[in-house]
Design a protein around this motif. Structure first.
Motif, PDB file in Angstrom:
ATOM      1  N   UNK A   1      69.250 110.971  55.472  1.00 50.58           N
ATOM      2  CA  UNK A   1      69.565 109.880  56.539  1.00 50.58           C
ATOM      3  C   UNK A   1      69.075 110.494  58.035  1.00 50.58           C
ATOM      4  N   UNK A   2      69.362 111.809  58.213  1.00 47.36           N
ATOM      5  CA  UNK A   2      69.101 112.200  59.506  1.00 47.36           C
ATOM      6  C   UNK A   2      67.348 112.622  59.616  1.00 47.36           C
ATOM      7  N   UNK A   3      66.744 112.621  58.698  1.00 49.28           N
ATOM      8  CA  UNK A   3      65.342 112.798  58.804  1.00 49.28           C
ATOM      9  C   UNK A   3      64.750 111.428  58.958  1.00 49.28           C
ATOM     10  N   UNK A   4      65.211 110.473  58.256  1.00 46.22           N
ATOM     11  CA  UNK A   4      64.927 109.064  58.533  1.00 46.22           C
ATOM     12  C   UNK A   4      64.991 108.478  59.765  1.00 46.22           C
ATOM     13  N   UNK A   5      66.127 108.882  60.578  1.00 49.53           N
ATOM     14  CA  UNK A   5      66.351 108.776  61.938  1.00 49.53           C
ATOM     15  C   UNK A   5      65.368 109.242  62.848  1.00 49.53           C
ATOM     16  N   UNK A   6      65.427 110.618  62.452  1.00 44.09           N
ATOM     17  CA  UNK A   6      64.407 111.370  63.354  1.00 44.09           C
ATOM     18  C   UNK A   6      62.861 110.850  63.232  1.00 44.09           C
ATOM     19  N   UNK A   7      62.536 110.457  61.854  1.00 51.38           N
ATOM     20  CA  UNK A   7      61.193 109.915  61.665  1.00 51.38           C
ATOM     21  C   UNK A   7      60.826 108.834  62.619  1.00 51.38           C
ATOM     22  N   UNK A   8      61.968 107.790  62.884  1.00 54.10           N
ATOM     23  CA  UNK A   8      61.572 106.582  63.432  1.00 54.10           C
ATOM     24  C   UNK A   8      61.509 106.732  65.005  1.00 54.10           C
ATOM     25  N   UNK A   9      62.279 107.818  65.577  1.00 61.29           N
ATOM     26  CA  UNK A   9      62.413 108.338  66.718  1.00 61.29           C
ATOM     27  C   UNK A   9      61.151 108.742  67.205  1.00 61.29           C
ATOM     28  N   UNK A  10      60.481 109.463  66.415  1.00 61.06           N
ATOM     29  CA  UNK A  10      59.129 110.062  66.303  1.00 61.06           C
ATOM     30  C   UNK A  10      57.974 108.923  66.399  1.00 61.06           C
ATOM     31  N   UNK A  11      58.406 108.008  65.473  1.00 60.03           N
ATOM     32  CA  UNK A  11      57.465 106.820  65.493  1.00 60.03           C
ATOM     33  C   UNK A  11      57.229 106.238  66.953  1.00 60.03           C
ATOM     34  N   UNK A  12      58.485 105.844  67.325  1.00 58.18           N
ATOM     35  CA  UNK A  12      58.581 105.083  68.640  1.00 58.18           C
ATOM     36  C   UNK A  12      58.002 105.923  69.871  1.00 58.18           C
ATOM     37  N   UNK A  13      58.054 107.292  69.579  1.00 58.61           N
ATOM     38  CA  UNK A  13      57.221 108.220  70.770  1.00 58.61           C
ATOM     39  C   UNK A  13      55.761 108.079  70.813  1.00 58.61           C
ATOM     40  N   UNK A  14      55.326 107.630  69.423  1.00 50.26           N
ATOM     41  CA  UNK A  14      53.675 107.530  69.302  1.00 50.26           C
ATOM     42  C   UNK A  14      53.322 106.157  69.158  1.00 50.26           C
ATOM     43  N   UNK A  15      54.196 105.248  69.537  1.00 55.35           N
ATOM     44  CA  UNK A  15      53.835 103.694  69.553  1.00 55.35           C
ATOM     45  C   UNK A  15      53.697 103.268  68.190  1.00 55.35           C
ATOM     46  N   UNK A  16      54.097 104.079  67.087  1.00 55.98           N
ATOM     47  CA  UNK A  16      54.018 103.613  65.603  1.00 55.98           C
ATOM     48  C   UNK A  16      55.013 102.663  65.479  1.00 55.98           C
ATOM     49  N   UNK A  17      54.934 101.714  64.370  1.00 55.42           N
ATOM     50  CA  UNK A  17      55.925 100.726  64.081  1.00 55.42           C
ATOM     51  C   UNK A  17      57.238 101.603  63.581  1.00 55.42           C
ATOM     52  N   UNK A  18      58.356 101.173  63.775  1.00 53.53           N
ATOM     53  CA  UNK A  18      59.710 101.872  63.078  1.00 53.53           C
ATOM     54  C   UNK A  18      59.611 100.937  61.799  1.00 53.53           C
ATOM     55  N   UNK A  19      60.888 101.362  61.134  1.00 46.02           N
ATOM     56  CA  UNK A  19      60.968 101.009  59.631  1.00 46.02           C
ATOM     57  C   UNK A  19      62.573 101.140  59.274  1.00 46.02           C
ATOM     58  N   UNK A  20      62.929 100.391  58.277  1.00 47.79           N
ATOM     59  CA  UNK A  20      64.238 100.705  57.578  1.00 47.79           C
ATOM     60  C   UNK A  20      63.979 102.009  56.845  1.00 47.79           C
ATOM     61  N   UNK A  21      64.980 102.757  57.366  1.00 48.36           N
ATOM     62  CA  UNK A  21      65.082 104.183  56.794  1.00 48.36           C
ATOM     63  C   UNK A  21      65.647 104.113  55.522  1.00 48.36           C
TER      64      UNK A  21
END
Length: 424
Positions: free
Chosen positions: A140-160
């Motif tokens: 769950x922590x990896x999913x959270x961090x992946x979404x945060x990274x996606x936001x930083x690159x203006x990539x879409x977020x998702x349901x972890x």
């Protein structure tokens, strides 16, 4: 979820109620335009589709490979039979997730990932317990961090949780690729890239999220071997306001030259220093911990704070949680000092050198998914070496009980809510 078999890498068919026209994208994903309510002027979906596990389809390979002998495994060289792919477009949102035979990805030469480094990834592991249960460690922590990274690159977020459910299906399908020998695991690499074939720096309009897995052996097959570090002042890993706190591909390639320079000088990795005071930040691609006794004799476990330059590592967070639980009495760990201070604070080379001279430097180690804990035995700095104490087994008095607890949890020897059950 639907299943088909194919001897070739197949076209993917999303399980949807209506099928109409096809089109190809920069990544070679074939998908169908779906009867979605669209804006009459832009053509975009009124409500872009979310990432949904319920739409997952699975195509099994008809040519499964054999897992090589565990003694021959090298990190990141061998891959399991299947992979997970999920396409996204700005117009329609997330397409149906697809598990299919491991294969190449077709990219346009103009894909944004190739020109502007719109790429991020995660690193996780699946473990096989003695009773056959397969688990992942705090995904769950990896999913959270992946979404945060996606936001930083203006990539879409998702349901972890949805992505995690799809990854669970992938691991369950390839569970035989998890080696049975102690200390082995299945490394999991989720990756997210911008793929639209248009030059110009802008948020991507198309993207691909994919997951591949690789069987790996123990990081230290013959026991712990402390590593020497080069206190690097000629290069920096990150700076305030930058991207050091995100797991982006662009953060890693620039470190290769610095690592080669350290290697030429006889050091295994870089100790990344920042600013004129030479603040310690990270060790290679790992988080950093130092253990020092204060002048009252109290042991202090220190790690640099998450100040925007430090990657919020899952192992880092786990070490801090275990140490704080020990201090509070929630769970005492055998071997840790009865009294220990846990600190997230800045520490610089001046403090390391001073504590070493006064005999108060106890140990220094890195933490990460691959090795869990990596002890350090010396730091090359300003033409000399600062020696770091290590025990007979290569570890220190604080890192060893923390490592023992972490590995016990990951392998199922110690029960914990941190384990996410994949298959039983």
């Amino acid at each position: 979820m639907s299943f088909v078999q194919s001897s070739l890498t197949p076209f993917r068919f999303a399980r949807i109620t209506t099928r109409s026209s096809w089109r190809s994208t920069a990544i070679g994903c074939r998908h169908m335009s779906q009867n979605i309510d669209r804006d009459s002027t832009t053509g975009k979906a009124a409500v872009p589709l979310p990432l949904e596990h319920s739409r997952l389809t699975v195509t099994k390979t008809l040519n499964p490979k054999e897992l090589p002998p565990s003694k021959n495994l090298l990190f990141g060289r061998t891959f399991s039979d299947h992979m997970l792919k999920i396409c996204w477009t700005e117009a329609t949102g997330w397409e149906a997730p697809s598990i299919e035979p491991f294969g190449t990805i077709n990219l346009s030469p103009s894909a944004t990932v190739l020109h502007y480094a719109q790429s991020l990834f995660e690193g996780m592991k699946a473990y096989r317990h003695e009773d056959g249960t397969v688990t992942m460690f705090r995904p769950d922590m990896n999913m959270k961090r992946m979404n945060i990274s996606a936001q930083r690159l203006a990539l879409p977020t998702f349901d972890g949780n949805a992505l995690l459910a799809c990854i669970k299906e992938l691991i369950s399908l390839d569970r035989e690729w998890i080696p049975k020998e102690p200390g082995h695991s299945l490394y999991i690499r989720p990756t997210f890239i911008g793929t639209n074939g248009t030059l110009g720096v802008a948020p991507p309009s198309e993207a691909l999220l994919f997951v591949i897995t690789s069987p790996v052996g123990p990081y230290y097959p013959h026991g712990f071997k402390p590593v020497p570090l080069h206190g690097t002042t000629e290069y920096i890993r990150a700076a305030p306001g930058g991207t050091g706190a995100y797991k982006l591909a662009a953060n890693y390639a620039p470190g290769v030259v610095a690592q080669k320079s350290a290697s030429k000088q006889g050091y295994a990795q870089n100790l990344w220093l920042h600013g004129p005071e030479h603040w310690l930040t990270e060790v290679g691609t790992m988080n950093l911990f130092a253990v020092i006794k204060d002048k009252d004799g109290i042991t202090e476990l220190i790690t640099p704070p998450l100040d925007g330059m430090i990657l919020p590592g899952v192992t880092r967070d786990s070490v801090l949680a275990l140490a704080r639980n020990h201090v509070s009495g929630v769970k005492r760990l055998a071997g840790l000092p009865d009294v220990i201070k846990v600190s997230e604070r800045p520490i610089n080379m001046g403090e390391i050198i001073q504590s070493s001279k006064e005999g108060r430097l106890i140990e220094l180690f890195g933490t990460g998914t691959a090795a869990v804990v990596t002890p350090v035995d010396r730091i090359g700095y300003n033409g000399g070496d600062v020696m770091i104490p290590t025990g007979e087994d290569g570890m220190g008095p604080v890192s060893k009980p923390l490592w023992t607890e972490l590995v016990g949890i990951q392998t199922g020897a110690i029960k914990s809510d941190w384990n996410y059950v994949v298959a039983q």
